[in-house]
Design an enzyme around this catalytic site. Sequence first.
Site, PDB file in Angstrom:
ATOM      1  N   ASP A 220      80.876  70.073  56.676  1.00 50.09           N
ATOM      2  CA  ASP A 220      79.687  69.622  57.414  1.00 50.09           C
ATOM      3  C   ASP A 220      79.009  70.718  58.215  1.00 50.09           C
ATOM      4  O   ASP A 220      79.633  71.709  58.578  1.00 50.09           O
ATOM      5  CB  ASP A 220      80.098  68.537  58.423  1.00 50.09           C
ATOM      6  CG  ASP A 220      80.462  67.206  57.759  1.00 50.09           C
ATOM      7  OD1 ASP A 220      80.602  66.217  58.499  1.00 50.09           O
ATOM      8  OD2 ASP A 220      80.607  67.177  56.533  1.00 50.09           O
TER       9      ASP A 220
ATOM     10  N   HIS B 119      84.318  71.714  58.596  1.00 49.21           N
ATOM     11  CA  HIS B 119      82.989  72.203  58.960  1.00 49.21           C
ATOM     12  C   HIS B 119      82.807  73.645  58.514  1.00 49.21           C
ATOM     13  O   HIS B 119      83.458  74.537  59.074  1.00 49.21           O
ATOM     14  CB  HIS B 119      82.769  72.123  60.473  1.00 49.21           C
ATOM     15  CG  HIS B 119      82.808  70.720  61.015  1.00 49.21           C
ATOM     16  ND1 HIS B 119      83.975  70.080  61.342  1.00 49.21           N
ATOM     17  CD2 HIS B 119      81.812  69.832  61.237  1.00 49.21           C
ATOM     18  CE1 HIS B 119      83.697  68.855  61.768  1.00 49.21           C
ATOM     19  NE2 HIS B 119      82.396  68.671  61.708  1.00 49.21           N
TER      20      HIS B 119
HETATM   21 ZN   LIG Z   1      78.284  67.151  61.753  1.00 44.89          ZN
END
Ligand SMILES: [Zn+2]
Length: 336
Positions: free
Chosen positions: A119, A270
């Site tokens: 992400d 992430h």
């Molecule tokens: Zn996010």
Amino acid sequence: MRVAAGLILAGAMSVALTGAAWSQTPAAKPAAAPATTPAAATSPAAPAPAAAAAAPAGFVNPPPPKQPPQPARAACNTPGALGVARTVEIDTTGGPGFGFEHFKELDFLRDKEVVLTFDDGPWPRNTPAVLKALADECTTGIFFIIGKHATYEPEILKQVYAAGHTVGAHTWSHANLNNKKLNEAQRKDEIEKGFAAVKWALGGISPAPFFRFPALQHPPEMVTYLGNRNVASFSCDIDSFDFKASKPEKIVETVMKKLDAKGKGIILMHDFQKHTAEALPELLKRLKAGGYKVVAMRAKFPASTLPEYDQELLKDLKLPTVSQRPVNSVVTTVSE
Ligand SMILES: [Zn+2]
């Protein structure tokens, strides 16, 4: 938790939110990759997506665009690489939900199977490092992109797509759509402008109709809205909590501990994160050593963006159109 100033993900209050953060005005163009992203509490279970419920009257849903197929991943020249064990195609009609943290309907993974998800990118240095780690093990993942970051780093996002990884969306400015200050129109804006920005950054190629809610916060009406837009919602099964890891080893330990307990799952990480980029080579090796298999998820058809958001994006950000050519080389009057 440390919060670096000026980041899209910098949070006024950040304790106890899952996954990545909430709305802040987007960061200025990336100078240096941030050290942390906000933490988070488990959000309430999301409502089951309104399976193929008929869209409300007057609802506009453009057909999926016709576009060339995504480039295939490069051939694997690494003996013993982790690789990709299975590729599944997702028909996102009606907005299915994935990830047992919130959506418990679709148990499609077999034992020892994982889906890698990343992400908040694209981000300088970190996203390219994640791409290299995936390429070195001939494997793949899904990237949930923040629209603003896509407008900052379109070339990095093009690399993600050109490497054959699945690209989805993650709002325009990483807004927490459960934020009561946002009305329904603003929530819709965040979703649609996010998709439009990803398409712009990919030079007009639409991403997969895959969406992850920031902070894994799922306002029911927006889950239903995505269902009517034939967009799949992605939560996760294994949250790496990489945004609060002080060192890469911690990420590897957290993921492997949870995975060994659950046996399979969609892993949330992430590529925005420096520690994650550093941890990934070791994590992929541990997955391989543990007999885990990577599943690639791709969409049956691309996302359809809404034209008003495509136009607004160009206008708002004075973004160049895809083609830089002068009007008279593009437009020729053939009859009048
Ligand atoms: Zn996010």
